[in-house]
Design a protein around this motif. Sequence first.
Motif, mmCIF file in Angstrom:
data_model
loop_
_atom_site.group_PDB
_atom_site.id
_atom_site.type_symbol
_atom_site.label_atom_id
_atom_site.label_comp_id
_atom_site.label_asym_id
_atom_site.label_seq_id
_atom_site.Cartn_x
_atom_site.Cartn_y
_atom_site.Cartn_z
ATOM 1 N N ALA A 1 5.423 -1.997 -54.210
ATOM 2 C CA ALA A 1 4.739 -1.778 -55.491
ATOM 3 C C ALA A 1 5.452 -0.724 -56.339
ATOM 4 N N ALA A 2 6.116 0.217 -55.683
ATOM 5 C CA ALA A 2 6.844 1.262 -56.401
ATOM 6 C C ALA A 2 8.213 0.796 -56.878
ATOM 7 N N GLY A 3 8.651 -0.385 -56.438
ATOM 8 C CA GLY A 3 9.928 -0.926 -56.889
ATOM 9 C C GLY A 3 10.992 -1.027 -55.817
ATOM 10 N N ALA A 4 10.621 -0.824 -54.558
ATOM 11 C CA ALA A 4 11.587 -0.925 -53.468
ATOM 12 C C ALA A 4 12.060 -2.358 -53.293
ATOM 13 N N GLU A 5 13.287 -2.506 -52.785
ATOM 14 C CA GLU A 5 13.791 -3.810 -52.372
ATOM 15 C C GLU A 5 13.568 -3.914 -50.865
ATOM 16 N N VAL B 1 11.977 -2.552 -43.251
ATOM 17 C CA VAL B 1 13.042 -1.768 -43.872
ATOM 18 C C VAL B 1 13.110 -2.087 -45.359
ATOM 19 N N PHE B 2 13.295 -1.039 -46.172
ATOM 20 C CA PHE B 2 13.457 -1.211 -47.612
ATOM 21 C C PHE B 2 14.492 -0.230 -48.125
ATOM 22 N N THR B 3 14.947 -0.470 -49.363
ATOM 23 C CA THR B 3 15.807 0.499 -50.039
ATOM 24 C C THR B 3 15.101 1.005 -51.283
ATOM 25 N N ASP B 4 15.395 2.250 -51.613
ATOM 26 C CA ASP B 4 14.915 2.814 -52.868
ATOM 27 C C ASP B 4 15.856 2.364 -53.989
ATOM 28 N N PRO B 5 15.623 2.760 -55.239
ATOM 29 C CA PRO B 5 16.463 2.272 -56.343
ATOM 30 C C PRO B 5 17.948 2.620 -56.229
ATOM 31 N N LEU C 1 18.267 10.769 -61.726
ATOM 32 C CA LEU C 1 17.277 11.663 -61.136
ATOM 33 C C LEU C 1 15.857 11.346 -61.597
ATOM 34 N N ASP C 2 15.682 11.053 -62.880
ATOM 35 C CA ASP C 2 14.337 10.742 -63.386
ATOM 36 C C ASP C 2 13.795 9.470 -62.744
ATOM 37 N N ARG C 3 14.627 8.450 -62.655
ATOM 38 C CA ARG C 3 14.199 7.187 -62.037
ATOM 39 C C ARG C 3 13.843 7.398 -60.571
ATOM 40 N N ALA C 4 14.671 8.149 -59.854
ATOM 41 C CA ALA C 4 14.419 8.414 -58.442
ATOM 42 C C ALA C 4 13.119 9.200 -58.263
ATOM 43 N N ARG C 5 12.924 10.252 -59.071
ATOM 44 C CA ARG C 5 11.684 11.029 -58.986
ATOM 45 C C ARG C 5 10.480 10.130 -59.255
ATOM 46 N N ASP C 6 10.567 9.297 -60.289
ATOM 47 C CA ASP C 6 9.460 8.401 -60.625
ATOM 48 C C ASP C 6 9.149 7.435 -59.487
ATOM 49 N N PHE C 7 10.183 6.956 -58.789
ATOM 50 C CA PHE C 7 9.977 6.056 -57.652
ATOM 51 C C PHE C 7 9.170 6.754 -56.560
ATOM 52 N N TYR C 8 9.575 7.964 -56.186
ATOM 53 C CA TYR C 8 8.878 8.665 -55.109
ATOM 54 C C TYR C 8 7.474 9.088 -55.522
ATOM 55 N N VAL C 9 7.301 9.439 -56.782
ATOM 56 C CA VAL C 9 5.954 9.736 -57.277
ATOM 57 C C VAL C 9 5.090 8.478 -57.192
ATOM 58 N N ALA C 10 5.664 7.311 -57.514
ATOM 59 C CA ALA C 10 4.917 6.050 -57.408
ATOM 60 C C ALA C 10 4.545 5.734 -55.966
ATOM 61 N N LEU C 11 5.315 6.252 -54.992
ATOM 62 C CA LEU C 11 4.949 6.098 -53.583
ATOM 63 C C LEU C 11 3.778 6.997 -53.194
#
Length: 152
Positions: free
Chosen positions: A100-104, A120-124, A15-25
């Motif tokens: 830049a936020a870490g998407a593939e 198209v990309f994927t989140d973590p 959850l923390d990693r996912a939240r950080d990814f979306y915040v980075a977006l």
Amino acid sequence: MDQRLSLVTLGVNDLDRARDFYVALGWEPGPSPEHIVFFQTGGMVVALWERMALAVDSGIEIDDEDDDTPGSGDVWGGKVLGLNVGSAGEVDEQMESAKAAGAEILRPACTRFWGGYSGVFTDPDGHVWEIAYNPYWTVTDDGQTLLGDGRG
């Protein structure tokens, strides 16, 4: 049932990693109870929730690949989340932000056979997103996506 989407809940492994990814977006978390993160996204909400908790709540047996329950097993469930924007340039900007936020990046932004432009990309956690410009649809100033004449 109303013909609209109001909530998308993503089951995440961290959850923390996912939240950080979306915040980075550039997304801002809204008021949320413990163990879930809500984001107000225009006229709808996206929620992040620990994957096993979401599976249990949804009645999905995630550990059993052979279970007959729809969506069961530890595999992608066939969902693609979409963000429609007003131009091809905005697609490129959104894709760069995601990277830049870490998407593939699964498919770099390009002109599509249906007349639009998308990537198209994927989140973590492997959730698939498409960023698209559809010249036949309207994206309003308040973020609504309005269907066009059926060409795109």
